[in-house]
Enzyme design. Sequence first.
Site, mmCIF file in Angstrom:
data_model
loop_
_atom_site.group_PDB
_atom_site.id
_atom_site.type_symbol
_atom_site.label_atom_id
_atom_site.label_comp_id
_atom_site.label_asym_id
_atom_site.label_seq_id
_atom_site.Cartn_x
_atom_site.Cartn_y
_atom_site.Cartn_z
ATOM 1 N N ASN A 102 0.901 -1.258 -0.152
ATOM 2 C CA ASN A 102 -0.026 -0.014 0.119
ATOM 3 C C ASN A 102 0.857 1.160 0.108
ATOM 4 O OD1 ASN A 102 -1.724 2.064 0.404
ATOM 5 N ND2 ASN A 102 -2.512 1.321 2.434
ATOM 6 N N LYS A 146 -0.031 4.362 -0.280
ATOM 7 C CA LYS A 146 -0.466 5.283 0.366
ATOM 8 C C LYS A 146 -0.290 6.504 -0.749
ATOM 9 C CE LYS A 146 -0.115 3.070 4.921
ATOM 10 N NZ LYS A 146 -0.035 2.990 6.207
ATOM 11 N N HIS A 190 -9.400 0.999 5.393
ATOM 12 C CA HIS A 190 -7.915 1.169 5.997
ATOM 13 C C HIS A 190 -8.178 2.189 7.240
ATOM 14 C CE1 HIS A 190 -3.959 2.270 6.697
ATOM 15 N NE2 HIS A 190 -3.374 1.356 6.090
ATOM 16 N N GLU A 201 -6.532 4.604 8.198
ATOM 17 C CA GLU A 201 -6.331 5.664 7.932
ATOM 18 C C GLU A 201 -7.818 6.532 7.367
ATOM 19 O OE1 GLU A 201 -2.771 5.430 5.738
ATOM 20 O OE2 GLU A 201 -1.697 4.866 7.373
ATOM 21 N N GLU A 241 -4.938 -5.021 10.555
ATOM 22 C CA GLU A 241 -3.612 -3.920 10.846
ATOM 23 C C GLU A 241 -4.038 -3.528 12.315
ATOM 24 O OE1 GLU A 241 -2.330 -2.890 6.919
ATOM 25 O OE2 GLU A 241 -3.701 -1.352 7.317
ATOM 26 N N GLY A 271 3.005 2.253 10.783
ATOM 27 C CA GLY A 271 4.090 3.130 10.686
ATOM 28 C C GLY A 271 4.769 3.553 11.824
ATOM 29 N N SER A 291 3.904 -2.382 10.181
ATOM 30 C CA SER A 291 5.572 -2.569 10.391
ATOM 31 C C SER A 291 6.065 -3.673 9.868
ATOM 32 C CB SER A 291 5.811 -2.065 11.926
ATOM 33 O OG SER A 291 5.669 -0.668 12.131
HETATM 34 O O1 G3H Z 1 -1.515 -0.550 4.777
HETATM 35 C C1 G3H Z 1 -0.311 -0.754 5.159
HETATM 36 C C2 G3H Z 1 -0.518 -0.344 6.563
HETATM 37 O O2 G3H Z 1 -1.040 0.748 6.869
HETATM 38 C C3 G3H Z 1 0.909 -0.776 7.235
HETATM 39 O O3 G3H Z 1 1.897 0.308 7.230
HETATM 40 O O4 G3H Z 1 3.947 -1.145 7.126
HETATM 41 O O5 G3H Z 1 4.094 1.288 7.203
HETATM 42 O O6 G3H Z 1 3.316 0.051 9.318
HETATM 43 P P1 G3H Z 1 3.372 -0.005 7.590
#
Ligand code: G3H
Length: 250
Positions: A9, A11, A95, A97, A167, A173, A213
Amino acid sequence: MRQKIVAGNWKMNNDLAQTEDLLGQIKNQWQEKEGVRVIVAPAFTNLHHAFESLRKYSIDVAAQNMNENSEGAYTGEVSARMLTSIGIKTVIIGHSERRAIFKETDEVLAKKVNAALENDMEVIFCCGEELSERMGERHFEVVKSQLEKGLFQVSEENWKKVVIAYEPVWAIGTGETASPEQAQEMHAFIRKTIAEKFGQTLANEVAILYGGSVKPENAQEIFAKEDVDGGLIGGASLKAPDFLAIVNAF
Ligand code: G3H
């Protein structure tokens, strides 16, 4: 046998030039890993380019969001049909977010899931608890409620087109990953919750990805868990060597 999936992803990262660059690096280093499906989810503006660029590769392209309506006066929004018209057949919905920043409710997410499935798209449905909810030992309750309100309206037939991504918000993140045991515990709970409503056979076929992460250093241990069928990768998917190392962690 359930699908094994590693999805990146991206983003709100990468303009067109950066997208071309990252796709070029992925393609240069690409070696198909048997039995593992790979998906990348660039921003809307780069979806068409990514789809064309990856046409000859076994890498799927997904959208990160879509609107629940089919068309009309929804300024700034993108519909399922717009996505399918450029070849995009997979969409991430719910998601954390989107839930937290854009205030998408369970009800809206259920409509998005329905709209995607009606347009024959595949859905990667995200769920996961916040830190305070885990600290208060409400994580199972929260995830169950997200599934029941956002996803459990799906017909048995349509579950073939559903992937779940667990998640935990506190792991996204932050560099803090759920332990493989914590991931397994929640994935098994999600599968049990699906089984209770739709039966064990259907539940056994649903791919459940872990996100939060994931990096090359921890992917293997997480993916080794029985109910973890892959990962939804954020930060590490923006670096081709890391992303491909995660694909190879299976
Ligand atoms: O969509 C992916 C997730 O929000 C994980 O993000 O790997 O940066 O923690 P991350």
